[in-house]
Design an enzyme around this catalytic site. Structure first.
Site, PDB file in Angstrom:
ATOM      1  N   LYS A   1     114.929  71.185  64.910  1.00 41.18           N
ATOM      2  CA  LYS A   1     116.071  70.427  65.417  1.00 41.18           C
ATOM      3  C   LYS A   1     117.034  71.302  66.208  1.00 41.18           C
ATOM      4  O   LYS A   1     118.060  70.823  66.691  1.00 41.18           O
ATOM      5  CB  LYS A   1     116.816  69.747  64.260  1.00 41.18           C
TER       6      LYS A   1
ATOM      7  N   CYS B   1     115.100  57.271  58.187  1.00 44.67           N
ATOM      8  CA  CYS B   1     115.004  57.834  56.824  1.00 44.67           C
ATOM      9  C   CYS B   1     116.297  57.616  56.039  1.00 44.67           C
ATOM     10  O   CYS B   1     116.698  58.464  55.228  1.00 44.67           O
ATOM     11  CB  CYS B   1     114.632  59.319  56.856  1.00 44.67           C
TER      12      CYS B   1
ATOM     13  N   HIS C   1     120.022  61.141  53.637  1.00 45.34           N
ATOM     14  CA  HIS C   1     118.660  61.114  54.151  1.00 45.34           C
ATOM     15  C   HIS C   1     117.709  61.032  52.964  1.00 45.34           C
ATOM     16  O   HIS C   1     118.010  61.481  51.866  1.00 45.34           O
ATOM     17  CB  HIS C   1     118.418  62.401  54.952  1.00 45.34           C
TER      18      HIS C   1
ATOM     19  N   GLN D   1     121.504  68.255  60.482  1.00 40.49           N
ATOM     20  CA  GLN D   1     122.164  67.834  61.720  1.00 40.49           C
ATOM     21  C   GLN D   1     123.352  68.719  62.097  1.00 40.49           C
ATOM     22  O   GLN D   1     123.797  68.683  63.241  1.00 40.49           O
ATOM     23  CB  GLN D   1     122.638  66.382  61.588  1.00 40.49           C
TER      24      GLN D   1
ATOM     25  N   ASP E   1     123.089  69.371  52.979  1.00 44.12           N
ATOM     26  CA  ASP E   1     121.993  69.119  53.917  1.00 44.12           C
ATOM     27  C   ASP E   1     122.532  69.347  55.325  1.00 44.12           C
ATOM     28  O   ASP E   1     123.265  68.521  55.862  1.00 44.12           O
ATOM     29  CB  ASP E   1     121.494  67.682  53.732  1.00 44.12           C
TER      30      ASP E   1
END
Length: 425
Positions: free
Chosen positions: A244, A383, A141, A221, A218
């Site tokens: 999210k 992104c 990302h 998600q 990261d």
């Protein structure tokens, strides 16, 4: 619908907590509920961008503002004490959720992007230099890719990229070649927000640590959809966002191993992050407060913890099973069309999203058409512009799923795609 054997969770009960899912769409956006098209149900399939927020979390925000709205760490009065306790305990809740040792390892940020920048500026600017390397993946990302790209320009470090193969997996042999004694940090997305690939971050952590490098995962998600144990994957840093995973916008978390955070200098200065200030110098507050300068996002932080408790009560293994079930179903339904190209691993080996294109239909046009059917998906580069360049496409459409989605909503997407094909035939 009740608890169905076909779903690992009680979707009907969960949907009742999200009134927005009952609204109609279409007509004039400034006067929702009016107009000839306003009887179209909403099918919200854009959860990788942001999820919806349940009543329980909205109520938590309201309770703060209605009941004990005050600044934290600044007052002796009762409201400030109540707000401070709730805000600090929110850090404990988030720490427990991902298996951290305690609040000292949890810094609240605005989002995953700010968490990445915090590490880049508080650690990277001080520790990186010519001859050093930072290893990313080709599916990163922009929050990771752009941040470390720019830090490398400032420090003279090199950025290296682990290849993504034709099926959407990381080339781990290539990773082993790139991660060497010059490497100071590996920054990798846990689950790709475009390909749906679930990366072997524990293996990458082993590679990094074999060369005395850190790993930044990261989790934007993964934390909302998968059980995460930062100890099990041996992450040095892990970041995710509240919006999210049923939480409010403007709040996220950076996990860092306590010993590393202790050694890092803050990169934002001001109130609350200091212990002692003179005209000549300053000293810093204990973790995590030394990284939370100024008045923090108090209501959002407290509501973030409420969102964590909400999904944790459902059971993260159940959340994962549900979103994987829907992703596989969507993958299978969309592959019924010869004109559809899906990006990333097979349907039974991906996170809860499907990015795809339809021959002869630009992703933006497709998104507009399915929107007329009440289906909300994302279109663009998500992104991940360099990844889209690698795939040879300007954009893609993406459907992403969460705890309140159903197979029927996937069917609505498929019907809308079918109409788009007829329109552009």
């Amino acid at each position: 619908m009740g608890v169905q054997e076909s779903y690992p969770i009680d979707v009907e009960a969960i949907r009742a907590d999200f009134p927005i899912l009952n609204r109609q769409v279409g007509g004039d956006p400034e006067t929702p509920g009016e107009g000839a098209d306003d009887d179209t149900p909403l099918y919200y399939l854009d959860n990788a961008a942001t999820s919806q927020t349940p009543d329980q979390v909205v109520d938590t925000i309201s309770e703060y503002y209605r009941g004990y709205n005050a600044n934290v760490h600044r007052g002796i009065h009762q409201l400030s004490q109540e707000a401070s306790v709730a805000y600090e305990e929110a850090h404990d809740t988030v720490a427990d959720f991902i298996g951290a040792d305690g609040r000292e390892e949890i810094v609240f940020t605005k989002n995953t992007t700010e968490a990445e920048n915090l590490v880049a500026y508080a650690w990277g600017l001080n520790e990186l230099g010519p001859g050093d390397s930072v290893v990313l993946s080709e599916m990163e990302h922009h929050a990771s890719l752009v941040t470390w790209q720019q830090i490398a320009k400032k420090t003279g470090a090199e950025v290296r990229y682990i290849r993504v193969d034709d099926e959407g997996y990381l080339d781990m042999d290539h990773a082993a070649e790139l991660i060497d004694d010059s490497t100071k940090l590996v920054s990798v997305v846990h689950i790709s927000n475009t390909l749906g690939t679930v990366n072997p971050v524990a293996d990458l952590a082993d590679m990094a640590h074999d060369h005395d490098a850190y790993i930044f995962v990261d989790g934007a998600q993964s934390a909302p959809t998968h059980p995460v144990d930062v100890k099990a994957i041996d992450a040095d840093f892990f970041a995710f966002s509240g919006h999210k995973m049923c939480g409010p916008t403007g709040i996220g978390a950076l996990y860092g191993k306590e010993a590393i955070l202790e050694e890092m200098e803050p990169y934002l200065y001001g109130g609350d992050m200091i212990r002692r200030v003179t005209y000549e110098d300053s000293t810093w507050e204990d973790l995590p407060w030394k990284f939370e300068a100024g008045t923090p996002s108090i209501a959002q932080g407290i509501a973030f913890a409420a969102a964590v408790e909400y999904v944790d009560d459902i059971g993260m293994a159940n959340v994962r099973a549900h979103e994987e079930l829907l992703a596989e179903y969507a993958y299978d339904r969309l592959t019924e069309f010869d004109e559809v190209t899906i990006y990333g691993p097979p349907g039974d080996d991906r996170g809860g999203l499907v990015a795809f294109n339809v021959d002869g239909v630009h992703a933006h046009d497709l998104s507009s058409i399915v929107n007329e059917h009440g289906v909300a998906i994302r279109a663009g580069d998500h992104c991940t512009q360099p990844l889209h360049d690698k795939l040879g496409i300007p954009a893609s459409a993406r459907a992403s799923f969460y705890i309140y989605n159903t197979r029927e909503e996937v069917d609505a997407l498929v019907d809308a795609v079918d109409d788009a094909l007829e329109l552009f035939a």
